[in-house]
Design an enzyme around this catalytic site. Structure first.
Site, PDB file in Angstrom:
ATOM      1  N   CYS A 115       0.867  -1.148   0.181  1.00 17.81           N
ATOM      2  CA  CYS A 115      -0.198   0.150   0.069  1.00 17.81           C
ATOM      3  C   CYS A 115       0.763   1.327  -0.078  1.00 17.81           C
ATOM      4  O   CYS A 115       1.933   1.211   0.673  1.00 17.81           O
ATOM      5  CB  CYS A 115      -1.231   0.092   1.050  1.00 17.81           C
ATOM      6  SG  CYS A 115      -1.957   1.742   1.507  1.00 17.81           S
TER       7      CYS A 115
ATOM      8  N   HIS B 176      -8.900  -3.265  -2.791  1.00 19.96           N
ATOM      9  CA  HIS B 176      -7.605  -2.942  -1.847  1.00 19.96           C
ATOM     10  C   HIS B 176      -8.189  -0.952  -1.847  1.00 19.96           C
ATOM     11  O   HIS B 176      -8.519  -0.741  -0.800  1.00 19.96           O
ATOM     12  CB  HIS B 176      -6.230  -3.385  -2.743  1.00 19.96           C
ATOM     13  CG  HIS B 176      -5.803  -1.812  -1.618  1.00 19.96           C
ATOM     14  ND1 HIS B 176      -4.019  -2.738  -1.289  1.00 19.96           N
ATOM     15  CD2 HIS B 176      -5.719  -0.300  -1.701  1.00 19.96           C
ATOM     16  CE1 HIS B 176      -3.540  -1.847  -0.698  1.00 19.96           C
ATOM     17  NE2 HIS B 176      -4.407  -0.756  -0.596  1.00 19.96           N
ATOM     18  N   GLU B 177      -8.248  -0.408  -3.154  1.00 19.83           N
ATOM     19  CA  GLU B 177      -8.841   0.536  -2.848  1.00 19.83           C
ATOM     20  C   GLU B 177     -10.828   0.694  -1.939  1.00 19.83           C
ATOM     21  O   GLU B 177     -10.540   1.825  -1.692  1.00 19.83           O
ATOM     22  CB  GLU B 177      -8.478   1.251  -4.326  1.00 19.83           C
ATOM     23  CG  GLU B 177      -7.668   1.063  -5.274  1.00 19.83           C
ATOM     24  CD  GLU B 177      -6.353   1.771  -4.126  1.00 19.83           C
ATOM     25  OE1 GLU B 177      -6.826   2.287  -3.894  1.00 19.83           O
ATOM     26  OE2 GLU B 177      -4.916   0.850  -4.760  1.00 19.83           O
TER      27      GLU B 177
ATOM     28  N   HIS C 191      -9.792   1.374   1.179  1.00 23.01           N
ATOM     29  CA  HIS C 191      -9.132   2.472   1.903  1.00 23.01           C
ATOM     30  C   HIS C 191     -10.881   2.916   2.055  1.00 23.01           C
ATOM     31  O   HIS C 191     -10.566   4.423   2.791  1.00 23.01           O
ATOM     32  CB  HIS C 191      -8.857   3.269   0.635  1.00 23.01           C
ATOM     33  CG  HIS C 191      -7.318   2.728   0.769  1.00 23.01           C
ATOM     34  ND1 HIS C 191      -6.557   3.128   2.107  1.00 23.01           N
ATOM     35  CD2 HIS C 191      -6.503   2.250  -0.203  1.00 23.01           C
ATOM     36  CE1 HIS C 191      -5.374   2.536   1.761  1.00 23.01           C
ATOM     37  NE2 HIS C 191      -5.187   1.933   0.344  1.00 23.01           N
TER      38      HIS C 191
HETATM   39 ZN    ZN Z   1      -3.066   1.276  -0.053  1.00 20.08          ZN
END
Ligand code: ZN
Length: 218
Positions: A134, A176-177, A180
């Protein structure tokens, strides 16, 4: 947990001010920094994007986010990674990949797109476990087990609702995004015994994770 910090303390004016500062920096030839683990915005439940920035600034912000992603370099960037608690992300993975790595990780090229208010649901029960990193957790990688097939839903910057199937590495990037934007980082889902400094990662830089799992014990 991630709900304990109120992103709604950010007024629309403040969101515009922050986004405009990034765009101005970009226009002046610099890029806004990517904030690191410990920054509170990374732990906030992001605000649903409802047009707070206006269309023109949104387009400029996404262009700046794409430039930051390219500069890093990375394959995705979420607005909270610049310190802006809005549900916006950019994704693009056109990097050349070793053929064996690409096959093992199901890493297919992903053309650039921007996702407004993305969400996802797993399709089926297939999972995949690989090292991921990340840009807001510099210098480390860890193994995360994720659904290998998902349905991703988002709105395009033009306002079109999109539903897409993603598999393999593309599914990993999208998850993953999107994570966030809910205040979640990959380390929350990682096998902690796999956490690996980049300076040691060369030991495990191979297509799969089997040898790392055996020797590091995860
Ligand atoms: Zn990330």
């Amino acid at each position: 947990m991630s709900e304990t910090l109120p992103a709604d303390t950010y007024s629309d004016d403040r969101l515009v001010e922050i986004a405009a500062s990034f765009v101005d920096a970009h226009a002046a030839g610099t890029l806004p920094p990517i904030v690191q683990l410990g920054h509170p915005v990374l732990r906030m439940e992001g605000l649903e994007y409802t047009g707070q920035l206006g269309d023109a600034l949104l387009v400029e912000l996404l262009a700046t986010m794409r430039a930051v992603m390219h500069d890093a370099p990375g394959v995705g960037l979420a607005a909270p990674q610049l310190g802006l608690p809005l549900r916006l992300a950019v994704l693009e993975d056109l990097y050349a990949t070793d053929a064996v790595v690409a096959e093992t990780r199901e890493r297919l090229p992903l053309e650039y797109f921007a996702a407004v208010n993305p969400s996802y649901t797993a399709v089926g029960t297939r999972t995949a476990s690989f090292f991921e990193g990340c840009l807001s957790f510099n210098g480390y990688q860890a193994v995360v087990t994720r659904p290998a097939d998902i349905t991703g839903t988002y709105t395009s910057p033009e306002g079109l609702v999109v539903e897409r199937q993603f598999a393999g590495w593309q599914a990993r990037i999208f998850q993953h995004e999107t994570d966030h934007l809910g205040g979640m980082l990959y380390i929350d889902k990682a096998k902690t015994r796999s956490l690996c400094s980049n300076s040691e990662y060369h030991r495990w830089a191979e297509p799969g994770i089997e040898r790392a799992a055996e020797i590091l014990g995860f």
